[in-house]
Design a protein around this motif. Structure first.
Motif: not given
Lengths: 140, 167
Positions: A61-70
């Motif tokens: 269920m936990y997907l951790r970090i999926v995207d970053r912005f700055n």
């Protein structure tokens, strides 16, 4: 964007068709402009595809970090009923965010047990909101 | 929510269920419509039940395959709802997309006698709705229907839940 602004962490709960809940967590004195608020929403909504991709690739269920912005990270969590929790946060502590999401999930299931709340509909409960704010103060 | 061992008495459920059936009976024109109403109510219960059973399992995982999902439903969810696992889970030999869950005397039918003007009504449509609701919110859309199979050596009939996966 100006780096002397500390942005507030933001939680978004997304259903199958629309966002169901949104909360910002103030972590101290900071300035916030109209632009920042819209930017945060934009960042989270544009991360939805990454969330769906990540959800396909694992049973967790936990997907951790999926995207970053700055310097901000988008963390994601998908429930058994495919309700998505997204957290925008500058921190990088994945275990802490996992614990945060587990408490949010518990608060969400308690809300679901209310017969007057329908699954996959916008969340208007003030007690749910208060609970989420308290959870955020503990973990973020 | 944490108190998974708390049980609801069968008679309390039977009373509530009978009230619900009577409430809908006064608002429909045919047995088919009544089954649809029960199915619809069941669907709303299904999504909530799935999340509740899942969080109690504490695994923090979702099911990715159809078979795993149906096994989860027919054992763990069934145990939580009815205090027992389903009598059996089968895959149809003719149609690869069809599965069947067998349950002898589901609690929705135990205390129900069907009047002659509602001939083919099966109250297990409520349970079929719960199944459909669970499968749908987990992204395994299916058409689920309840069918009574008369068993020659028993007075009550065996119920089969037919699950036709939609993709």
């Amino acid at each position: 964007s100006p780096t002397n602004h500390r942005t507030m962490p933001m939680l978004l709960i997304v259903g199958s068709r629309e966002p169901l809940y949104e909360a910002e967590f103030s972590t101290g004195p900071q300035s916030k402009t109209e632009d920042t608020a819209h930017l945060n929403q934009f960042i989270l909504h544009s991360a939805m595809d990454m969330v769906d991709d990540a959800a396909q690739s694992t049973n967790n269920m936990y997907l951790r970090i999926v995207d970053r912005f700055n310097d901000q990270n988008v963390f994601a969590f998908v429930t058994a009923g495919n309700i998505r929790f997204l957290l925008l946060h500058e921190g990088r502590n994945e275990e802490q965010v996992k614990a945060f999401f587990q408490e949010v999930y518990e608060a969400y299931v308690k809300l679901l047990m209310n017969p007057f709340y329908s699954y996959d509909t916008p969340i208007c409960s003030t007690s749910f909101d208060q609970r989420i704010q308290a959870i955020a103060r503990r973990y973020l | 929510m944490r108190d998974a061992d708390r049980h609801v008495s069968r008679s309390a459920f039977a009373y509530l269920f009978s009230e619900m059936v009577q409430y809908h009976t006064s608002r429909i024109r045919s047995a088919g419509e009544l089954e649809l109403k029960l199915h619809e109510v069941g669907q709303r219960v299904g999504a909530k039940t799935l999340e509740l059973v899942t969080i109690r399992e504490k695994l923090m995982k979702r099911e990715s395959g159809v078979i795993e999902m149906l096994q989860f439903v027919s054992s763990t969810c069934w145990k939580s709802l009815f205090g027992k696992v389903a009598d059996s889970l089968e895959r149809s030999t003719d149609c690869g997309n069809e599965y069947m869950i067998h349950e002898f005397e589901p609690i929705t039918n135990c205390f129900v006698s069907i009047p002659t003007d509602l001939g083919h009504l099966n109250c297990a449509a409520y349970i079929a709705g719960i199944l459909a609701g669970m499968l749908d919110c987990a992204h395994f859309p299916a058409v689920v229907s309840a069918h009574a199979m008369p068993a020659p050596d028993r007075t009550a009939s065996n119920t089969v839940f037919l699950i036709c996966m939609l993709d």
